[in-house]
Scaffold this active site. Structure first.
Site, short mmCIF file in Angstrom:
data_model
loop_
_atom_site.label_atom_id
_atom_site.label_comp_id
_atom_site.label_asym_id
_atom_site.label_seq_id
_atom_site.Cartn_x
_atom_site.Cartn_y
_atom_site.Cartn_z
N GLN A 131 51.88 40.77 38.81
CA GLN A 131 51.01 41.81 38.26
C GLN A 131 50.78 41.56 36.77
O GLN A 131 51.72 41.32 36.02
CB GLN A 131 51.66 43.19 38.51
N LYS B 67 49.36 49.09 46.11
CA LYS B 67 49.36 47.86 46.92
C LYS B 67 50.48 47.91 47.97
O LYS B 67 50.27 47.56 49.13
CB LYS B 67 49.55 46.63 46.00
N ASP C 266 46.07 36.38 44.78
CA ASP C 266 45.17 36.86 43.72
C ASP C 266 44.01 35.88 43.49
O ASP C 266 43.04 36.20 42.81
CB ASP C 266 45.95 36.95 42.39
N1 GUN Z 1 46.09 43.67 36.88
C1 GUN Z 1 44.94 44.36 37.07
N2 GUN Z 1 44.28 43.90 38.15
C2 GUN Z 1 45.03 42.92 38.67
C3 GUN Z 1 44.88 42.08 39.80
O1 GUN Z 1 43.90 42.14 40.56
N3 GUN Z 1 45.86 41.18 39.99
C4 GUN Z 1 46.93 41.08 39.17
N4 GUN Z 1 47.85 40.16 39.45
N5 GUN Z 1 47.10 41.84 38.12
C5 GUN Z 1 46.16 42.77 37.88
#
Ligand code: GUN
Length: 305
Positions: free
Chosen positions: A110, A66, A133
């Protein structure tokens, strides 16, 4: 008349492989110019804050990807790397600070969090206009209301790839496998909004019912995180198969939730793993960050579903 047709009729691979990687690359190229224009016109830089707590190996890889993608297109990324034994209250203090900081446009915690920490109250605390998100009840509720604000990145990516390849969900009998807040529930709602007929199945659905539903579905979205759970023989000839799973086998090979190779001879179109929905998820995190920037600075965004 030549009756000896020598063309191999039985072993033809005919499915269209939906190239999520290419679609994501094109989206990022467009977004890069949009960010450059924003910087030129406002002197401001869209900024994403990521909170990475503990040392979950997969989370570290996702966050690194990311950060890299954000930097590539000119979005500033600030990662708060915090120890697994941090107190819940310290995380709330951090979210409060990020909510109040005008230079931060997107906040992402996350998941999953280390044991002993609760995600739910943190997700609730994130300013819905910074919730890149799309997991805040406000944003999920706006999808249900038919006026999406910030949309969870994977469902956003799925809608994008369907739109890119001109697959209209209208009237399609659809099975969504998985009912998570991140994927299954929001994608079901988004597809209903586009006039699909949607059934959501999950771990407690009797197996034979799940198989029967998949067998009669024009569109299948698999988001359960079990390697090759959906057998190719279940798929309806001519169906569209969207695979959200990313599973690493002991051999090291990455596979999705759908048996890919044999499905190629049955379905009309399928997303590969890797190179399908994964890159679109990251691209839509960046799109959401720019959308959040626009919502905060001008009160609206021209980025729509
Ligand atoms: N963990 C796995 N996929 C995601 C996601 O799309 N967002 C977040 N915040 N955590 C994750």
């Amino acid at each position: 008349m030549n009756t000896l047709n020598t063309a191999p009729m039985t072993n033809q691979k005919s499915a269209l492989i939906l190239d999520g990687k290419k679609v994501a690359t094109d989206l990022k190229t467009c977004l890069k110019s949009r960010v450059a224009k924003i910087k030129e016109e406002t002197g401001l830089e869209p900024c994403l804050a990521v909170c990475l707590i503990g040392d979950n190996a997969a989370s570290q890889v996702y966050v690194a990807s990311k950060e890299k993608s954000a930097t590539e297109i000119g979005i500033k990324s600030v990662t708060h790397r915090l120890p697994a034994d941090i107190k819940q209250s310290e995380l709330h203090d951090l979210i409060k600070k990020l909510n109040e900081d005008k230079s931060i446009n997107g906040i992402l915690v996350q998941l999953p969090l280390p044991k002993g920490l609760e995600a739910e109250p943190l997700l609730l605390q994130i300013d819905p206009m910074k919730d890149v998100d799309g997991l805040h009840p406000f944003n999920l509720g706006m999808i249900m209301a038919g006026h999406p604000n910030l949309i969870p990145c994977t469902p956003f990516g799925i809608m994008r790839i369907l739109q890119h390849y001109k697959f209209d969900p209208k009237g399609l009998k659809t099975t969504v496998i998985g009912r998570s807040r991140l994927v299954g529930r929001p994608i079901a709602e988004l597809l209903i909004s586009r006039d699909a007929t949607v059934t959501v199945v999950h771990s407690k659905t009797p197996h034979h019912e799940l198989v029967e539903l998949v067998k009669s579905s024009d569109l299948v979205i698999a988001a359960i995180g079990q390697p090759e759970f959906v057998k190719a023989e279940w798929l309806k000839p001519g169906a569209i198969a969207i695979d959200v799973g990313i599973n690493r086998l002991e051999s090291g090979k990455l596979v999705g939730d759908i048996e890919f190779e044999p499905a190629l001879q049955i379905v009309k179109a399928i997303t590969p793993v890797p190179g399908g929905i994964g890159p679109l998820t990251v691209a839509h995190l960046l799109i959401n960050t720019v959308k959040a920037f626009e919502l905060q600075t001008q009160g609206y965004s021209s980025i729509e579903l």
